[in-house]
Design a protein around this motif. Structure first.
Motif, short mmCIF file in Angstrom:
data_model
loop_
_atom_site.label_atom_id
_atom_site.label_comp_id
_atom_site.label_asym_id
_atom_site.label_seq_id
_atom_site.Cartn_x
_atom_site.Cartn_y
_atom_site.Cartn_z
N MET A 65 -2.28 25.33 -34.34
CA MET A 65 -1.08 24.82 -33.69
C MET A 65 -0.47 23.73 -34.57
N ARG A 66 0.83 23.70 -34.60
CA ARG A 66 1.51 22.64 -35.35
C ARG A 66 1.57 21.38 -34.50
N SER A 67 1.82 20.25 -35.14
CA SER A 67 1.88 18.95 -34.46
C SER A 67 2.83 18.98 -33.27
N SER A 68 4.00 19.54 -33.48
CA SER A 68 5.00 19.55 -32.40
C SER A 68 4.51 20.37 -31.21
N GLU A 69 3.75 21.42 -31.46
CA GLU A 69 3.22 22.24 -30.36
C GLU A 69 2.16 21.48 -29.57
N VAL A 70 1.24 20.84 -30.28
CA VAL A 70 0.21 20.04 -29.60
C VAL A 70 0.87 18.92 -28.80
N ALA A 71 1.83 18.28 -29.42
CA ALA A 71 2.54 17.18 -28.74
C ALA A 71 3.22 17.68 -27.47
N ALA A 72 3.89 18.80 -27.55
CA ALA A 72 4.61 19.34 -26.39
C ALA A 72 3.65 19.73 -25.27
N VAL A 73 2.56 20.37 -25.61
CA VAL A 73 1.60 20.84 -24.61
C VAL A 73 0.90 19.67 -23.93
N THR A 74 0.67 18.59 -24.66
CA THR A 74 -0.09 17.45 -24.12
C THR A 74 0.79 16.33 -23.57
N GLY A 75 2.09 16.41 -23.83
CA GLY A 75 3.00 15.39 -23.32
C GLY A 75 2.99 14.08 -24.10
N VAL A 76 2.60 14.14 -25.36
CA VAL A 76 2.65 12.96 -26.22
C VAL A 76 3.61 13.26 -27.36
N ASN A 77 3.95 12.22 -28.13
CA ASN A 77 4.80 12.51 -29.27
C ASN A 77 3.96 12.69 -30.53
N VAL A 78 4.57 13.21 -31.56
CA VAL A 78 3.88 13.52 -32.80
C VAL A 78 3.27 12.26 -33.42
N GLN A 79 3.97 11.13 -33.31
CA GLN A 79 3.44 9.89 -33.85
C GLN A 79 2.13 9.49 -33.16
N THR A 80 2.01 9.80 -31.88
CA THR A 80 0.78 9.51 -31.16
C THR A 80 -0.37 10.33 -31.74
N LEU A 81 -0.12 11.58 -32.04
CA LEU A 81 -1.15 12.42 -32.66
C LEU A 81 -1.61 11.83 -33.99
N ARG A 82 -0.66 11.41 -34.78
CA ARG A 82 -1.00 10.82 -36.09
C ARG A 82 -1.79 9.53 -35.90
N TYR A 86 -3.74 8.83 -33.33
CA TYR A 86 -5.08 9.23 -32.91
C TYR A 86 -5.92 9.69 -34.11
N GLU A 87 -5.28 10.35 -35.05
CA GLU A 87 -5.98 10.74 -36.28
C GLU A 87 -6.44 9.50 -37.05
N ARG A 88 -5.54 8.55 -37.25
CA ARG A 88 -5.90 7.33 -37.99
C ARG A 88 -7.02 6.57 -37.30
N ARG A 89 -7.02 6.57 -35.96
CA ARG A 89 -8.06 5.88 -35.19
C ARG A 89 -9.39 6.63 -35.18
N ALA A 144 -7.87 20.64 -30.18
CA ALA A 144 -7.14 19.37 -30.31
C ALA A 144 -6.42 19.05 -29.00
N VAL A 145 -5.95 20.06 -28.31
CA VAL A 145 -5.27 19.86 -27.03
C VAL A 145 -6.25 19.25 -26.03
N ALA A 146 -7.46 19.76 -25.99
CA ALA A 146 -8.47 19.23 -25.06
C ALA A 146 -8.81 17.78 -25.38
N VAL A 147 -8.87 17.45 -26.67
CA VAL A 147 -9.19 16.08 -27.07
C VAL A 147 -8.07 15.13 -26.63
N VAL A 148 -6.83 15.51 -26.89
CA VAL A 148 -5.69 14.65 -26.52
C VAL A 148 -5.63 14.48 -25.01
N ARG A 149 -5.86 15.56 -24.28
CA ARG A 149 -5.87 15.45 -22.81
C ARG A 149 -7.01 14.55 -22.33
#
Length: 134
Positions: free
Chosen positions: A1-18, A20-23, A43-48
């Motif tokens: 899944m691309r960043s925008s897809e994960v972001a859309a499915v989880t209700g966060v923005n792409v910057q939040t994903l990045r 979370y990666e840095r953290r 990744a969707v399960a982790v973000v949720r």
């Protein structure tokens, strides 16, 4: 899944994903030949998980611990319970502080109902004079 897809499915923005990666909350995904991040489905399960844990008042540091515990076995349940019990104590303290602030402001607002000639704003007076005797 691309960043925008994960972001859309989880209700966060792409910057939040990045972030979370840095953290270290979310494993850095491999990149497609075009350079796009290609997240695995988990990744969707982790973000949720992260968002639900935040909804229960856990900090990102605490969530990192919970994620590591979630990877372990049944013995990690005791550690997770200890973290949750500590969070309950912290929440009870916050609630008590908020209730104290609410009572204090309620008392201050009640003075506004007095006739103008009989009132002096204790809030403004306190803020104006606090710390003068130091």
């Amino acid at each position: 899944m691309r960043s925008s897809e994960v972001a859309a499915v989880t209700g966060v923005n792409v910057q939040t994903l990045r972030y979370y990666e840095r953290r270290g909350l979310l494993a850095p995904p491999p990149r497609s030949p075009a350079g796009y991040r290609a997240y695995p489905a988990d990744a969707v399960a982790v973000v949720r998980f992260v968002k639900r844990a935040q909804g229960h008042g856990f900090s990102l540091d605490e969530i990192e611990d919970l994620l590591h515990l979630a990877e372990g076995g049944p013995e990690d349940c005791d550690t997770a319970r200890e973290l949750a019990e500590a969070k309950l104590v912290q929440l009870a303290e916050k609630i008590a502080d908020l209730q104290r602030m609410q009572r204090s402001l309620t008392d201050l607002v009640a003075t506004c109902e007095r006739p103008r000639t009989d009132r002096c704003c204790p809030l403004l007076h306190t803020l104006h004079t606090e710390g003068e005797d130091r």
